[in-house]
Motif scaffolding. Structure first.
Motif, mmCIF file in Angstrom:
data_model
loop_
_atom_site.group_PDB
_atom_site.id
_atom_site.type_symbol
_atom_site.label_atom_id
_atom_site.label_comp_id
_atom_site.label_asym_id
_atom_site.label_seq_id
_atom_site.Cartn_x
_atom_site.Cartn_y
_atom_site.Cartn_z
ATOM 1 N N ILE A 102 -3.312 5.768 -2.325
ATOM 2 C CA ILE A 102 -2.258 6.103 -1.363
ATOM 3 C C ILE A 102 -1.001 6.466 -2.147
ATOM 4 O O ILE A 102 -0.488 5.653 -2.924
ATOM 5 C CB ILE A 102 -1.966 4.913 -0.426
ATOM 6 C CG1 ILE A 102 -3.225 4.535 0.361
ATOM 7 C CG2 ILE A 102 -0.827 5.242 0.536
ATOM 8 C CD1 ILE A 102 -3.082 3.237 1.155
ATOM 9 N N MET A 157 -10.699 -6.948 -0.246
ATOM 10 C CA MET A 157 -10.275 -6.463 1.071
ATOM 11 C C MET A 157 -10.813 -7.347 2.200
ATOM 12 O O MET A 157 -10.172 -7.474 3.252
ATOM 13 C CB MET A 157 -10.764 -5.027 1.292
ATOM 14 C CG MET A 157 -10.114 -4.006 0.372
ATOM 15 S SD MET A 157 -8.295 -3.984 0.507
ATOM 16 C CE MET A 157 -8.081 -3.294 2.163
ATOM 17 N N ASP A 161 -1.522 -10.102 4.481
ATOM 18 C CA ASP A 161 -1.275 -8.788 5.068
ATOM 19 C C ASP A 161 -0.111 -8.773 6.039
ATOM 20 O O ASP A 161 0.501 -7.710 6.273
ATOM 21 C CB ASP A 161 -2.544 -8.276 5.768
ATOM 22 C CG ASP A 161 -2.397 -6.846 6.237
ATOM 23 O OD1 ASP A 161 -2.484 -6.607 7.460
ATOM 24 O OD2 ASP A 161 -2.163 -5.970 5.391
ATOM 25 N N TYR A 165 3.022 -7.083 5.072
ATOM 26 C CA TYR A 165 2.937 -5.632 4.940
ATOM 27 C C TYR A 165 2.746 -4.913 6.279
ATOM 28 O O TYR A 165 2.944 -3.706 6.357
ATOM 29 C CB TYR A 165 1.744 -5.255 4.044
ATOM 30 C CG TYR A 165 1.815 -5.786 2.636
ATOM 31 C CD1 TYR A 165 1.467 -7.093 2.336
ATOM 32 C CD2 TYR A 165 2.233 -4.960 1.594
ATOM 33 C CE1 TYR A 165 1.538 -7.581 1.032
ATOM 34 C CE2 TYR A 165 2.288 -5.430 0.285
ATOM 35 C CZ TYR A 165 1.946 -6.738 0.015
ATOM 36 O OH TYR A 165 2.002 -7.203 -1.266
ATOM 37 N N ASP A 166 2.358 -5.640 7.306
ATOM 38 C CA ASP A 166 1.962 -5.061 8.583
ATOM 39 C C ASP A 166 3.185 -4.688 9.412
ATOM 40 O O ASP A 166 3.947 -5.576 9.815
ATOM 41 C CB ASP A 166 1.079 -6.079 9.325
ATOM 42 C CG ASP A 166 0.548 -5.553 10.649
ATOM 43 O OD1 ASP A 166 0.910 -4.430 11.049
ATOM 44 O OD2 ASP A 166 -0.231 -6.283 11.282
ATOM 45 N N GLY A 211 6.660 0.256 4.692
ATOM 46 C CA GLY A 211 5.340 0.811 4.961
ATOM 47 C C GLY A 211 4.901 1.886 3.995
ATOM 48 O O GLY A 211 3.708 2.163 3.877
ATOM 49 N N TYR A 212 5.833 2.494 3.290
ATOM 50 C CA TYR A 212 5.483 3.512 2.291
ATOM 51 C C TYR A 212 5.267 2.808 0.964
ATOM 52 O O TYR A 212 6.206 2.239 0.395
ATOM 53 C CB TYR A 212 6.588 4.562 2.174
ATOM 54 C CG TYR A 212 6.220 5.714 1.249
ATOM 55 C CD1 TYR A 212 6.412 5.628 -0.123
ATOM 56 C CD2 TYR A 212 5.687 6.894 1.764
ATOM 57 C CE1 TYR A 212 6.079 6.662 -0.966
ATOM 58 C CE2 TYR A 212 5.348 7.955 0.930
ATOM 59 C CZ TYR A 212 5.549 7.831 -0.442
ATOM 60 O OH TYR A 212 5.203 8.876 -1.272
#
Lengths: 115, 211
Positions: free
Chosen positions: B47, B172, B182, B185-186, B196-197
Motif C-alpha cells: 500500500i 493477519m 487494529d 488504525y480503524d 488512514g494513509y
C-alpha cells in the motif's frame, strides 16, 4: 466455536435523540455496512424507554462471517473498492457527532461454553 | 545507536525496475559510512509503497551525515516518494540468521495532539504483538525523527518473517491483531489515532533486516 466476529457499537446519544439516531443510523450507515459484509444482529435501547431529558445508550450488534470477512469489511477489495483508508465510512461518523455524547466499539467472539 | 533511512520509490515509466534496483545498489557502495544496505522490489499487495524500497543503516546519525555527501541521481531523487529517518527503536532479533525470508514494514502517522498516555498505551500494545504472533521472527518499533513525503511520518514498524505465509497467515489472522491492535488504525473506531494513509510494504530478503 463459531467463526463469526461480532462488532458492537454502543452509542450514548444526546437527550431526546434515541429514535432520531436509530433511524438515521439504519438509513445512512447500515446500508453501507451491509455492503461491506456486515450483518445486523440486533438493536437495543437502554434504559428501556426513550428519555427526553437524559441520554439513552443504543447498542447495535453486527457480525461478519469470519476473520477473512473482517478484513474485507475493513479494507475492501475483491468486488468492492480497495479502500484501506476507509474514506467511504468516515462520513457517517462525522455526521452523527451532533447527536452523540460518546461511543464505543467492541470486537467480540462467541465465548459461550460448549455444552 | 543504529540510524536508518528508509525510502520508497515509484520507478518512472520506461525505466526497467531491475535496472533501477541495480542503480541504487551501486549508489549505496559509494556511501563510505554505510553499515548495511537493502534494496528490494516491493511484493504485490503493498500500500503506497512504490516499486522499490531502499533501507540504509548507519552506526549513528553522525555516520549518516558523512554519507549524505554522496547524492542520488536526479532521476532517483524524483522517483523517491517517501523517506523516513529514524534511530532503531525497541527491537528483538532472536533469529539473526534468518535466510530467504520476508522483510515487512509499516510506516504510519499518529494524529497530532494525541495524548501522551494514549500514545504510550498504543506503543505498549504494539510491542506486545510479537509475544502472540510467533511468525514474527525479528521486529522493531521505531519513532521517526524526520521524514519527507505524503505525511509527517511517526513510526516505522518492521518485521522479519520466514515467508509470506507468516505475514498473510498468522499475522493477519491472529485475534490480537484484528480484535485489539487494529482499533488504533480503524477509521470507524473511536480509539483510532493512526492516520488512514499509511505505507505497507514487503520484500523478499536474503537475510534478516532487523539486526
Amino acid at each position: 466455536m463459531s467463526d463469526r466476529v461480532y462488532i458492537l457499537d454502543e452509542i450514548v446519544v444526546r437527550p431526546g435523540c434515541a429514535r432520531t439516531y436509530r433511524d438515521r443510523y439504519l438509513t445512512d450507515y447500515a446500508p453501507g455496512a451491509r455492503g461491506r459484509g456486515m450483518h445486523l444482529e440486533s438493536v437495543y435501547l437502554t434504559p428501556p424507554l426513550e428519555l427526553q431529558e437524559q441520554s439513552n445508550t443504543l447498542h447495535f450488534l453486527w457480525s461478519v462471517a469470519d476473520v477473512a470477512a473482517w478484513w474485507a469489511m475493513r479494507l475492501g477489495g475483491g468486488d468492492r473498492p480497495f479502500d484501506p483508508a476507509g474514506t467511504e465510512k468516515v462520513g457517517w461518523w462525522l455526521e452523527a457527532e451532533e447527536l452523540t455524547v460518546s461511543r464505543r466499539r467492541s470486537v467480540m467472539i462467541d465465548f459461550a461454553p460448549v455444552p | 545507536m543504529t540510524f536508518a533511512v528508509l525510502r520508497s520509490f515509484a520507478v518512472p515509466d520506461g525505466i526497467n525496475v531491475d535496472d533501477f534496483v541495480a542503480g541504487l545498489t551501486e549508489h549505496a557502495t559509494r556511501l563510505s559510512t554505510l553499515a548495511h544496505s537493502f534494496v528490494g522490489r516491493t511484493l504485490p499487495g503493498g500500500i503506497n509503497d512504490g516499486q522499490v524500497i531502499w533501507r540504509a543503516e548507519f552506526a549513528s546519525e553522525a555516520h549518516y551525515q558523512v554519507s549524505r555527501r554522496a547524492a542520488m541521481t536526479s532521476m532517483q531523487n524524483e522517483a523517491c516518494q517517501d523517506t523516513v529517518f529514524y534511530h532503531l527503536g525497541r527491537h528483538a532479533t532472536p533469529h539473526p540468521n534468518l535466510r530467504n525470508g520476508i522483510w515487512r514494514a509499516l510506516v504510519f502517522s499518529v494524529e497530532p495532539g494525541t495524548d501522551r498516555q494514549v500514545r504510550a498505551q498504543f506503543e505498549a500494545e504494539m510491542l506486545a504483538m510479537p509475544r502472540h504472533v510467533t511468525t514474527i521472527r525479528n521486529w522493531s518499533l521505531s519513532r521517526v525523527c524526520a521524514s519527507q513525503g505524503a505525511r509527517p511520518w511517526s513510526y516505522v514498524w518492521e518485521q522479519d518473517f520466514d515467508n509470506l505465509e507468516g505475514l498473510h497467515g498468522q499475522y493477519m489472522m491472529h485475534p490480537i491483531h484484528w480484535g485489539s491492535i487494529d482499533r488504533w488504525y480503524d477509521v470507524e473506531h473511536p480509539d483510532r489515532i493512526v492516520d488512514g494513509y499509511l505505507i505497507h510494504t514487503a520484500c523478499a530478503s536474503a537475510t534478516a533486516q532487523i539486526r
